[in-house]
Scaffold this active site. Structure first.
Site, mmCIF file in Angstrom:
data_model
loop_
_atom_site.group_PDB
_atom_site.id
_atom_site.type_symbol
_atom_site.label_atom_id
_atom_site.label_comp_id
_atom_site.label_asym_id
_atom_site.label_seq_id
_atom_site.Cartn_x
_atom_site.Cartn_y
_atom_site.Cartn_z
ATOM 1 N NE ARG B 329 31.590 -3.664 50.778
ATOM 2 C CZ ARG B 329 31.935 -2.912 49.859
ATOM 3 N NH1 ARG B 329 30.758 -2.272 48.968
ATOM 4 N NH2 ARG B 329 33.018 -2.316 49.522
ATOM 5 C CD GLU B 730 32.359 -7.690 46.564
ATOM 6 O OE1 GLU B 730 33.228 -6.745 46.496
ATOM 7 O OE2 GLU B 730 32.200 -8.103 47.860
#
Ligand SMILES: Cc1cc2nc3c(=O)[nH]c(=O)nc-3n(C[C@H](O)[C@H](O)[C@H](O)COP(=O)(O)OP(=O)(O)OC[C@H]3O[C@@H](n4cnc5c(N)ncnc54)[C@H](O)[C@@H]3O)c2cc1C
Lengths: 289, 792
Positions: B329, B730
């Site tokens: 990621r 997030e």
């Protein structure tokens, strides 16, 4: 995890408490428990019997001749709120009001803060500049202990086993006519509240009408094995005006009063710089007020 | 402190609870203290687990002496690797980590032996008495050094775990007249969940076992326990306990304590509870990765980005865990929401003997975003543009939609919208128009952080991107919902409740969502990647669709209309074209019950297949994206180095609001946690040992440190999950620390490339510009004193 305590005793009088402490080497006084309980849990202290000081009536703040007497079991929030302290010893009131947060201030006592003898103990610098005298009692009798010689090292004091701290006497500051008094406590740390001092400073300045210092007293926390008076810096200020040159001289002298180390909270170099900043700010304020 | 823009979100009558702010279903029990966490659970005969751990980061284990541990009163079992009935293995993806060390320890806190005793005190006392003969081995504590050829090897195959890349265009031939380079050292972070790791294992003979665990993924725990006990999955039932915070720290790690408790429970045939003491938890559980990030970025004279080169090294610690997934990621998130024609990113994952790197809110993105936003400001200055204008020229938008992997974002691309909304909230122009106070040591600054977040799991983790739900209509019209995703404080119960209530047209209070249990729902993967509301919501909607196949015919019969005309809203089944013609859902449910119609249905969701090339890093790593912009305002004490974040203005592209309070709660919490990471939270290591494993010295923000928070919510009809919602968990944290860093840099007029921005870091960065820099000389002249000068 629980703490390895077998017994808690609640004596009703100071005499009873000292008698207990004299006969039971495994016993230790407990006041607010905000240091002791943490150390017991961490396994840093091994004690099996606690002597609870709460019932001994040592939690009073009294005006006495020439000063104020504070019982060793007085809680920080009472000290921070007491008008007697706020008006006569503002550094101590401020220090008490910055210990932990409100719940801690409702438990933490002055005696516990002193006997625990952390270099970061917030009330210590304030008591050092006030010239406080502590009273210790044991089965052997009572003795006065000037705060200046009380701390020996981290976690160590001149108190003897079995000795109880019962009160702290603070003499009123002598301010000659025409002079004014400036007293402050400040600490530097990594956030705004709930800070264990990376450096703390208590300062008391008696300033003459012409702006020169009649007297300056300075004490710092977390910059040496014990809270320390900064005698060299004080000497560098005596009789002077806090202009830039004087302030610089005091900051320089201060570096010989302190002996900070690198630890998990800050490097020594930061502590030196922060001590300088706190001193400089105190002096600027003393000149202004 | 918090200014709300409430007006436009007030629920319209009959519109259902979506986007509203009804009371969270778990709020009262939590606030009043009646929620029972693992540490509150006890069973008759229950034992307490403890673990003996290695005090050093790298050593050969030449012997274990258990005699004194076994002799402790109350001890029922002391076990080593040889006593594990199944495989001695933990870890989600790679088989590099034993449950109990056999020959070698690779990190401080590595498990050597397990203890079960009648009291926690006896268990820990015994654990401390386990004596290990450890022969020290060389260790490596810097991830960049770990990748050098002669570095001590943490595992035999070497320290380079994996390299991820994005290569698009030719950065070497890009024509840029302004080039900046920097090396960023970004520190890790402790999750600081209120509730430490813990679980309760309840054996039934040696046939099967129930685990009640504080966790983000009961299915991971199920797999781990089945493996160490040698049981089929069906014999391991994992129930998620009410969980007091996770933030990623309870994604993969809970498998480890659960495996320990399970092995002890099988050995003793007694229930075993294992709750980690805070200090050990902080030392051994997963942490946000520390990273070293090198940048070389270039722009042309008109302030347009031409190329970006990024080289990142992640400190994985001694075992992989899910570090490669984090790196995957981080890799594709390295450039942020900017249009860059030529990109070369490499992200390497290195073994060290440091803390165990793992999942943490943002999952690698906060670190690379911090670096990217720092470079954006650097480049802006190098181009003589202000940071706002420079970003305006380079943001992705509906015309330039390709992110660094070449994926074309689906419209609308809301980066510009988020930036402008945050700029307006923050009063950027007013702030920069007025002269700054410069007398005294206090310096003000304002900084921007933008983040592009790929929602849900990366292409590499797509096999996990599915989820399960069960919806049960009760005879009184109330509804039971079970999902495979977890509530850990973030508000997933409220989100699922809202989604189910909206779809079924009932009051939220009539929907009860229960914590997952591996025997009631299918494996739904972990509650991570901001996918909780998305994945569970999609499965709930699917279950509701299927339930309506049974419910609508009954409703149609009662309403005397066609099945297609049935609509559920406001607590009624009604005729779409004639809403006054209606029956209460409670009556409908009663009718179904009396006719013995099955009022239960399951739902399933799986993400769409995407194309992505892991070698070049090109393709569609994520299905859709959320953009966030934070603008931080700071006051820096330029002498003591203390940063005070006074205000954060946050604009978030959320798709659709499901529950307003949960959404705002996530944004506030993300900002606070991001502020802490950026300014005061520092994992201080000494040869792999955490020196500040408690909240005395690991400095998280207090209420007094929380900035004033302004929120702008940007909704859209673009791609998204249930009702068009995107994740918020997030994105709420990712840009904060970057914005704070840029504000501090503006305030002080100097670059600082190390996170966190603690007072000593700032004073050091000021160097000779500090008015008292000269006193540090004294220190050098005088040397160091021996004694400990600061303690408690
Ligand atoms: C969360 C938290 C935050 C804190 N923040 C601060 C802070 O900001 N600044 C700071 O200075 N401290 C701080 N402390 C430390 C602590 O609160 C103070 O030192 C406090 O004053 C200790 O007092 P107590 O009454 O709790 O002491 P206790 O823990 O009861 O006792 C401490 C020690 O003193 C001995 N003792 C106590 N009273 C007597 C007596 N009368 N005679 C002889 N011996 C005695 C005990 O035997 C023990 O060894 C903090 C503690 C916590 C837990």
């Amino acid at each position: 995890m629980d703490v390895p305590i077998q017994q808690v005793i609640r004596p009703a009088t100071i005499a009873e408490a000292t008698a207990l402490l004299a006969t039971r080497p495994d016993a230790r006084p407990i006041a607010g428990g905000t240091d002791l309980m943490v150390q017991l849990r961490d396994g840093r202290k091994h004690i099996s019997c606690l002597v609870d000081l709460d019932g001994l009536g040592m939690a009073e703040i009294r005006r006495v001749d020439e000063g104020v007497e504070i019982g060793a079991s007085t809680r920080m929030h009472s000290i921070a709120a007491a008008s007697e302290i706020r008006s006569n010893f503002p550094a101590l009131a401020a220090a008490a009001g910055t210990i932990g947060a409100w719940p801690i201030q409702c438990r933490a006592t002055l005696g516990g803060n002193l006997v625990n003898a952390s270099p970061a103990a917030d009330t210590a610098p304030a008591l050092l500049i006030a010239g406080a005298v502590l009273t210790a009692v044991s089965t052997a009798g009572t003795r006065p202990l000037p705060v200046a010689g009380f701390f020996v090292g981290p976690g160590r004091t001149v108190l003897m086993p079995g000795e109880l701290l019962v009160s702290v006497f603070l003499p009123l500051a002598q301010v000659p006519p025409g002079c004014r008094l400036v007293e402050r406590f400040v600490k530097a740390g990594p956030r705004r509240e709930q800070v264990i001092a990376v450096v703390s400073l208590a300062g008391r300045a008696v300033v003459r009408a012409d702006g020169t210092f009649e007297e300056v007293r300075l004490a710092l926390g977390s910059v040496a094995p014990t809270p320390v008076r900064a005698r060299r810096a004080e000497a560098a200020l005596m009789g002077r005006r806090p202009n830039q040159e004087t302030r610089r001289g005091a900051v320089q002298a201060l570096q010989h009063d302190i002996a900070p180390i690198d630890d998990v909270r800050a490097p020594a170099s930061y502590r030196r710089i922060a001590a300088a900043v706190l001193l400089d700010r105190f002096l600027l304020e003393a000149a202004r007020v | 402190m918090l200014r709300r823009e409430r007006a436009h979100v007030e629920e319209a009558p009959g519109r259902g609870p979506l986007g509203g702010h009804h009371e969270r279903p778990d709020a009262r029990a939590k606030v009043s203290g009646s929620t029972r966490y693992v540490a509150d659970l006890a069973l008759p005969g229950m034992l307490h687990a403890a673990v003996a751990v290695a005090p050093v980061a790298s050593a050969r284990v030449s012997g274990l002496d258990l005699a004194s541990a076994r002799a402790v009163d109350g001890v029922e079992a002391v076990l080593t690797a040889a006593d594990i009935p199944g495989r001695n293995l933990v870890g989600v993806i790679f088989e590099d980590q034993p449950l109990l060390a056999r020959e070698k320890v690779r990190m401080v806190g590595e498990r050597l032996a397990l203890v079960a005793a009648r009291t926690p005190e006896a268990a820990w006392a015994a654990a401390h008495l386990v004596h290990a003969d450890l022969e020290p081995l060389p260790a490596v504590h810097d991830p960049v050094q770990a990748l050098e050829p002669d570095a001590p090897r943490v595992h035999d195959a070497g320290n380079l775990i994996r390299t991820f890349r994005v290569v698009r265009g030719d950065t070497a031939r890009a024509r840029a007249s302004v080039v900046v380079e920097a090396e960023y050292r970004v520190g890790g972070q402790e999750h600081a969940y209120l509730e430490p790791q813990g679980c309760l294992a309840i054996p039934e003979g040696r046939q099967r076992i129930t685990i009640v665990a504080s966790c983000q993924c009961p299915f991971y725990v199920q797999h781990a326990v089945a493996r160490v006990l040698g049981l089929p999955l069906a014999a391991v039932r994992v129930e998620q306990a009410p969980t007091g915070g996770g933030f990623g720290g309870k994604e993969d790690y809970p498998s480890e304590p659960a495996a320990c408790a399970a092995v002890l429970a099988f050995a003793t045939a007694r229930p075993v509870r294992f709750v980690l003491p805070r200090e050990l938890d902080m030392q051994v559980s997963s942490k946000r990765h520390a990273m070293v990030i090198r940048h070389r970025w270039g722009a042309d004279r008109s302030g347009h980005l031409r190329f970006a080169e990024v080289e990142t090294v992640l400190d994985a610690g001694a075992y992989i865990g899910i570090s490669t997934v984090v790196a995957e990621r981080a890799n594709v998130s390295s450039i942020g929401p900017y249009h860059v024609p030529a990109v070369r990113v490499s992200t390497r994952v290195a073994y060290t003997n440091n803390l165990f790197g793992g999942a943490f809110r943002g999952f690698g993105t906060p670190q690379v975003t911090w670096a990217a936003e720092a470079t954006m400001d650097r480049l802006a200055r190098a181009c003589s543009l202000d940071p706002l204008e420079f970003r305006r020229r380079n943001l992705l938008d509906d015309r330039r939609r390709r992110l660094c992997t070449g994926q074309s974002l689906r419209r609308p691309v809301l980066a510009r919208e988020c930036l402008e909304r945050a700029v307006a909230l923050a009063g950027w122009d007013e702030f920069h128009a007025r002269p700054r106070r410069q007398e005294g040591p206090m310096r003000e600054g304002m900084g921007i952080g933008l983040a592009l977040y790929g929602c849900n799991l990366h292409h590499g983790g797509q096999h996990l991107d599915r989820s399960s739900a069960v919806v049960i209509l009760q005879p009184d019209g109330s509804v039971v919902v079970r999902v495979g995703l977890t509530e850990m404080g973030q508000g997933n119960l409220a989100a699922c409740q809202t989604i189910a209530a909206q779809a079924l047209g009932v009051e939220p209070a009539h929907v009860q969502v229960w914590q997952p249990d591996t025997t009631t729902v299918g494996d739904s993967g972990p509650t991570v990647a901001s996918r909780g509301a998305h994945a569970s919501g999609m499965a709930i909607l699917n279950a509701v669709d299927r339930l309506r196949k049974k419910l609508d015919p009954v409703a149609a019969e009662l309403l005397e209309c066609g099945e297609r005309d049935v609509e559920l809203a406001g607590g009624f089944a009604r005729v779409r074209t004639d809403p006054d013609h209606r029956v209460p859902i409670a009556r409908l449910a009663g009718e179904m019950a009396s006719r013995r119609i099955e009022g239960i249905s399951t739902g399933w969701y799986r993400s769409r297949k995407r194309r992505f090339d892991p070698v070049t890093g090109l393709g569609d790593p994520y299905e859709f994206y959320a953009v966030a912009c934070h603008i931080a305002r700071v006051v820096v004490d330029a002498e003591l180095g203390l940063v005070r974040v006074t205000e954060v203005s946050a604009a978030h592209d959320v798709g659709k609001v499901i529950h307003r309070d949960v959404l705002e709660g996530q944004i506030q919490g993300g900002i606070v946690q991001g502020t802490g990471w950026g300014t005061s939270e520092e994992l201080k290591l000494d040869r792999g040992r955490l020196c500040n494993p408690s909240f005395t010295d690991y400095i998280i923000p207090t209420a007094a440190d929380v900035p004033s928070i302004r929120i702008a919510v940007v909704e859209s009809e673009g791609p998204g999950g249930p009702f068009g919602a995107k994740g918020i968990g997030e994105p709420s944290l990712i840009p904060t620390a970057a914005a704070v860093r840029n504000a501090v840099v503006e305030a002080l007029g100097l670059e600082i490339d190390r996170l966190p921005l603690t007072p000593p870091t700032i004073v050091e960065a000021l160097g000779n510009r500090h008015p008292f820099a000269w006193v540090a000389e004294e220190e050098r002249v005088r040397g160091r004193s021996e004694e400990v000068a600061a303690g408690r």
